[in-house]
Design a protein around this motif. Structure first.
Motif, mmCIF file in Angstrom:
data_model
loop_
_atom_site.group_PDB
_atom_site.id
_atom_site.type_symbol
_atom_site.label_atom_id
_atom_site.label_comp_id
_atom_site.label_asym_id
_atom_site.label_seq_id
_atom_site.Cartn_x
_atom_site.Cartn_y
_atom_site.Cartn_z
ATOM 1 N N CYS A 20 50.517 -41.652 116.650
ATOM 2 C CA CYS A 20 51.861 -42.066 117.080
ATOM 3 C C CYS A 20 52.911 -41.937 115.977
ATOM 4 O O CYS A 20 54.088 -41.891 116.274
ATOM 5 C CB CYS A 20 51.845 -43.480 117.677
ATOM 6 S SG CYS A 20 51.712 -44.817 116.507
ATOM 7 N N THR A 25 55.129 -49.073 116.481
ATOM 8 C CA THR A 25 54.347 -48.822 117.697
ATOM 9 C C THR A 25 52.872 -49.035 117.422
ATOM 10 O O THR A 25 52.162 -49.649 118.225
ATOM 11 C CB THR A 25 54.595 -47.390 118.221
ATOM 12 O OG1 THR A 25 55.997 -47.234 118.479
ATOM 13 C CG2 THR A 25 53.808 -47.111 119.483
ATOM 14 N N PHE A 62 47.093 -46.202 123.776
ATOM 15 C CA PHE A 62 48.024 -45.195 123.256
ATOM 16 C C PHE A 62 48.373 -44.185 124.341
ATOM 17 O O PHE A 62 49.536 -43.846 124.541
ATOM 18 C CB PHE A 62 47.438 -44.484 122.028
ATOM 19 C CG PHE A 62 48.308 -43.355 121.555
ATOM 20 C CD1 PHE A 62 49.522 -43.606 120.945
ATOM 21 C CD2 PHE A 62 47.918 -42.041 121.749
ATOM 22 C CE1 PHE A 62 50.344 -42.558 120.537
ATOM 23 C CE2 PHE A 62 48.716 -40.993 121.339
ATOM 24 C CZ PHE A 62 49.935 -41.256 120.731
ATOM 25 N N VAL A 66 52.066 -43.373 125.876
ATOM 26 C CA VAL A 66 52.679 -42.036 125.918
ATOM 27 C C VAL A 66 53.122 -41.694 127.344
ATOM 28 O O VAL A 66 54.233 -41.205 127.557
ATOM 29 C CB VAL A 66 51.711 -40.966 125.364
ATOM 30 C CG1 VAL A 66 52.207 -39.565 125.648
ATOM 31 C CG2 VAL A 66 51.509 -41.172 123.867
#
Length: 160
Positions: A20, A25, A62, A66
């Protein structure tokens, strides 16, 4: 769970920071990983290391992050100074290459697969990998090298 957090939070954070590239984040997703781990602790069957289980949770979070971000991003206006997007054909070829590599990594025998995941996607040093897996730094280096050689041989068979 607090002991597990202390032992594995840095590993999960580095694992998330690698794809990332955003410390905030990665930190948010690390916290969410441990929250999800607490919620699903009864489903942990011990068939893999705790660090691997946590990194799997982190990986799924994750990917979800996204997908959510893509849905929320506005489409760029034409001529806004961005470089042209790659063709669908180029994207498909690139994605096929990545999927092929991921399949070959997934097919590696343990502990090589776990070492490759921690090194490549987690960004861990060989010393950290050794600590996570209860082995030495040298063992982690050798295991990674041998696994990398297996991946190279597998790639040659795909093309030939």
């Amino acid at each position: 769970m607090e002991e597990i957090y202390r032992a594995h939070a840095r590993t999960v954070y580095k694992f998330l920071l690698s794809p990332c590239h955003d410390p905030e984040t990665a930190e948010e997703l690390t916290q969410e990983t441990f929250y999800q781990a607490v919620r699903s602790a009864d489903r942990f069957d011990g068939s893999c290391k705790v660090s691997t289980w946590l990194c799997q949770i982190a990986k799924h979070l994750f990917y979800h992050h996204v997908r959510k971000r893509r849905r929320e991003e506005p489409l760029p206006e034409e001529g806004d100074g961005l470089p042209p997007l790659p063709s669908a054909e180029a994207e498909a070829m690139d994605r096929d290459g990545q999927l092929s590599l991921l399949r070959r990594i997934h097919a590696l025998p343990e502990p090589g697969r776990e070492v490759v995941y921690l090194r490549t996607f987690g960004g861990l040093s060989f010393r950290e990998i050794g600590e996570v897996l209860g082995r030495t730094e040298t063992w982690a280096r050798v295991t990674f090298y041998r696994s990398k050689e297996q991946l190279k041989k597998g790639g040659e068979h795909d093309e030939g």
